[in-house]
Design a protein around this motif. Structure first.
Motif, PDB file in Angstrom:
ATOM      1  N   PRO A 212      40.694  37.220  46.684  1.00 13.89           N
ATOM      2  CA  PRO A 212      41.686  36.954  45.834  1.00 13.89           C
ATOM      3  C   PRO A 212      41.993  36.795  44.894  1.00 13.89           C
ATOM      4  O   PRO A 212      41.176  36.032  43.865  1.00 13.89           O
ATOM      5  CB  PRO A 212      42.911  35.534  46.662  1.00 13.89           C
ATOM      6  CG  PRO A 212      41.721  34.561  47.221  1.00 13.89           C
ATOM      7  CD  PRO A 212      40.456  35.784  47.747  1.00 13.89           C
ATOM      8  N   HIS A 213      42.701  36.932  43.705  1.00 16.30           N
ATOM      9  CA  HIS A 213      42.947  36.798  41.820  1.00 16.30           C
ATOM     10  C   HIS A 213      44.783  36.493  42.233  1.00 16.30           C
ATOM     11  O   HIS A 213      45.250  37.380  42.355  1.00 16.30           O
ATOM     12  CB  HIS A 213      42.657  38.198  41.082  1.00 16.30           C
ATOM     13  CG  HIS A 213      43.538  39.633  41.201  1.00 16.30           C
ATOM     14  ND1 HIS A 213      42.424  40.067  42.538  1.00 16.30           N
ATOM     15  CD2 HIS A 213      44.097  40.692  40.905  1.00 16.30           C
ATOM     16  CE1 HIS A 213      43.405  41.464  42.913  1.00 16.30           C
ATOM     17  NE2 HIS A 213      44.377  41.587  41.403  1.00 16.30           N
ATOM     18  N   ARG A 214      44.185  35.686  41.076  1.00 14.52           N
ATOM     19  CA  ARG A 214      45.421  35.338  40.259  1.00 14.52           C
ATOM     20  C   ARG A 214      46.726  36.108  39.513  1.00 14.52           C
ATOM     21  O   ARG A 214      45.614  36.243  38.192  1.00 14.52           O
ATOM     22  CB  ARG A 214      45.754  33.654  39.510  1.00 14.52           C
ATOM     23  CG  ARG A 214      46.781  33.134  39.455  1.00 14.52           C
ATOM     24  CD  ARG A 214      46.451  31.814  39.376  1.00 14.52           C
ATOM     25  NE  ARG A 214      45.560  31.827  38.057  1.00 14.52           N
ATOM     26  CZ  ARG A 214      45.265  30.805  37.879  1.00 14.52           C
ATOM     27  NH1 ARG A 214      45.576  29.391  38.055  1.00 14.52           N
ATOM     28  NH2 ARG A 214      44.465  31.109  36.519  1.00 14.52           N
ATOM     29  N   MET A 215      47.845  36.464  39.104  1.00 18.89           N
ATOM     30  CA  MET A 215      48.775  36.988  38.698  1.00 18.89           C
ATOM     31  C   MET A 215      49.451  36.025  38.189  1.00 18.89           C
ATOM     32  O   MET A 215      50.263  35.519  39.213  1.00 18.89           O
ATOM     33  CB  MET A 215      48.782  38.062  38.815  1.00 18.89           C
ATOM     34  CG  MET A 215      47.588  39.267  39.604  1.00 18.89           C
ATOM     35  SD  MET A 215      47.521  39.839  37.787  1.00 18.89           S
ATOM     36  CE  MET A 215      48.274  40.835  37.148  1.00 18.89           C
ATOM     37  N   GLN A 227      50.991  34.315  41.301  1.00 26.80           N
ATOM     38  CA  GLN A 227      50.715  35.352  43.172  1.00 26.80           C
ATOM     39  C   GLN A 227      49.607  35.514  42.626  1.00 26.80           C
ATOM     40  O   GLN A 227      48.697  35.719  41.699  1.00 26.80           O
ATOM     41  CB  GLN A 227      51.877  36.945  42.368  1.00 26.80           C
ATOM     42  CG  GLN A 227      52.833  36.530  42.433  1.00 26.80           C
ATOM     43  CD  GLN A 227      53.765  38.971  43.137  1.00 26.80           C
ATOM     44  OE1 GLN A 227      53.000  39.521  41.931  1.00 26.80           O
ATOM     45  NE2 GLN A 227      54.348  39.135  43.606  1.00 26.80           N
ATOM     46  N   MET A 228      49.140  35.887  44.092  1.00 25.93           N
ATOM     47  CA  MET A 228      47.373  36.051  44.513  1.00 25.93           C
ATOM     48  C   MET A 228      48.061  37.299  44.984  1.00 25.93           C
ATOM     49  O   MET A 228      48.222  37.758  45.897  1.00 25.93           O
ATOM     50  CB  MET A 228      47.182  34.988  45.797  1.00 25.93           C
ATOM     51  CG  MET A 228      47.924  33.545  45.483  1.00 25.93           C
ATOM     52  SD  MET A 228      46.347  33.038  43.621  1.00 25.93           S
ATOM     53  CE  MET A 228      44.758  33.246  44.128  1.00 25.93           C
ATOM     54  N   VAL A 229      46.495  38.285  44.379  1.00 27.90           N
ATOM     55  CA  VAL A 229      46.737  39.435  45.127  1.00 27.90           C
ATOM     56  C   VAL A 229      45.237  39.525  45.770  1.00 27.90           C
ATOM     57  O   VAL A 229      44.268  39.712  45.294  1.00 27.90           O
ATOM     58  CB  VAL A 229      46.636  40.559  43.650  1.00 27.90           C
ATOM     59  CG1 VAL A 229      46.383  42.237  44.213  1.00 27.90           C
ATOM     60  CG2 VAL A 229      47.736  40.160  42.971  1.00 27.90           C
ATOM     61  N   SER A 231      42.813  43.080  47.316  1.00 30.00           N
ATOM     62  CA  SER A 231      42.872  44.480  47.875  1.00 30.00           C
ATOM     63  C   SER A 231      42.687  44.251  49.226  1.00 30.00           C
ATOM     64  O   SER A 231      41.505  44.171  49.843  1.00 30.00           O
ATOM     65  CB  SER A 231      42.113  45.602  46.686  1.00 30.00           C
ATOM     66  OG  SER A 231      42.282  45.026  45.550  1.00 30.00           O
ATOM     67  N   ASP A 283      47.331  47.201  48.075  1.00 29.50           N
ATOM     68  CA  ASP A 283      46.993  45.534  46.901  1.00 29.50           C
ATOM     69  C   ASP A 283      47.618  45.042  47.943  1.00 29.50           C
ATOM     70  O   ASP A 283      48.932  45.471  47.929  1.00 29.50           O
ATOM     71  CB  ASP A 283      46.783  45.789  46.004  1.00 29.50           C
ATOM     72  CG  ASP A 283      45.727  45.917  44.575  1.00 29.50           C
ATOM     73  OD1 ASP A 283      44.528  45.816  45.498  1.00 29.50           O
ATOM     74  OD2 ASP A 283      46.097  46.846  43.669  1.00 29.50           O
ATOM     75  N   ALA A 285      49.697  41.284  47.437  1.00 26.45           N
ATOM     76  CA  ALA A 285      50.424  40.160  46.726  1.00 26.45           C
ATOM     77  C   ALA A 285      50.662  39.240  47.727  1.00 26.45           C
ATOM     78  O   ALA A 285      52.101  39.413  48.556  1.00 26.45           O
ATOM     79  CB  ALA A 285      51.396  40.823  45.718  1.00 26.45           C
TER      80      ALA A 285
END
Length: 285
Positions: A212-215, A227-229, A231, A283, A285
């Protein structure tokens, strides 16, 4: 609880209702289905292992429908033992022995509201399908899933405890963190206490999830939301649904902060079901 009547015993009624697994399996792809009444009821005081084994030994595939019902568990009617009632395990073992030589596929459907101790079958030569109490359309839904007409399998919303867990737990004590712990949040990391963990589940296809990567990437204020995204890549041979979970894991410092009131090992933050075509990446989110 079972609020939709028992499925598979001919009790449902109404437009479109398919009363039994036998009927649903036959209708779904025209298969020649032979059934054997292994037990006269869920309490299964005796099992017809001879008839079950004789049919299973020549079958192309075997589907076992096992479990419990409202006569065994319910509101105000607790079970004292989470193992299969009566002679159900005797029946299961007889079918597994009868099909072992040919390697016949065996699927065991579990019908239950509360936990069943299934640890002796997690490494056996059979597939396990948790059906719960699926209601009047349950037979058709199960048949379509077994034949691959649909591929919308889910994930366990509970931890599947073992019989050893019930023996080690004090059910008068409702403190969730006391050994061996309750639910995925506090359960001790001991394989003897859990057959399958919260969130476990398979599919007829396979998925690969990214980290997960943060937005957005930066947080300016204490109340800012992020938000955690993730894929989700469908790496298997067909379309399918995946259920993505996001957990928060307690750091060692937080987990050990107060031994009298410990923090959960992990805690569910969010989840989402996503349909992913074969070969596609979606993806979440």
């Amino acid at each position: 609880g079972n609020y939709f009547e028992d499925m598979g015993v001919g009790t449902c009624a109404g437009e479109g209702c398919i009363t039994t697994i036998e009927v649903a399996l036959g209708r779904t792809n025209g298969a020649n289905v032979t059934t054997v009444l292994g037990c006269v009821d869920r309490k299964c005081k005796s099992a017809d292992t001879v008839s079950a084994a004789s049919v299973a030994v020549t079958a192309d595939a075997v589907v076992l429908a096992m479990g419990i019902d409202g006569g065994i568990e319910g509101e105000g009617h607790d079970r004292m033992d989470i193992r299969f009632p009566g002679e159900q395990t005797t029946l299961i073992d007889a079918v597994l022995n009868a099909t072992a030589k040919r390697g016949t596929p065996v699927v065991m459907l579990l019908f239950n509201g509360g936990n069943l101790a299934i640890e002796q079958y997690t490494s056996a030569r059979l597939a396990l399908v948790e059906c719960w109490y699926p209601g009047p359309m349950g037979a058709q839904a199960v048949a379509e899933a077994l034949y691959g007409v649909t591929n919308r399998w889910g994930k366990l919303p509970v931890t599947m405890y073992t019989y050893a867990f019930t023996q080690a737990s004090d059910f008068v004590n409702l403190n969730m963190s006391d050994y061996p712990g309750r639910s995925y949040k506090y359960l001790a990391p001991d394989a003897a206490f859990s057959s399958y963990g919260f969130g476990f589940g398979l599919s007829l296809t396979t998925f690969s999830l990214s980290q997960p990567h943060r937005m957005p990437l930066s947080i300016k204020g204490a109340l800012d939301r992020v938000q955690m995204v993730v894929s989700v890549h469908n790496t298997g041979p067909r379309d399918g649904d995946e259920v993505v979970f996001l957990f928060h894991n307690a750091s060692a410092a937080v987990a050990g902060w107060n031994s009298a009131d410990p923090s959960p090992h992990m805690q569910l933050v969010g989840y989402e079901r996503v349909a992913v075509p074969m070969g596609a990446v979606v993806d979440v989110a």
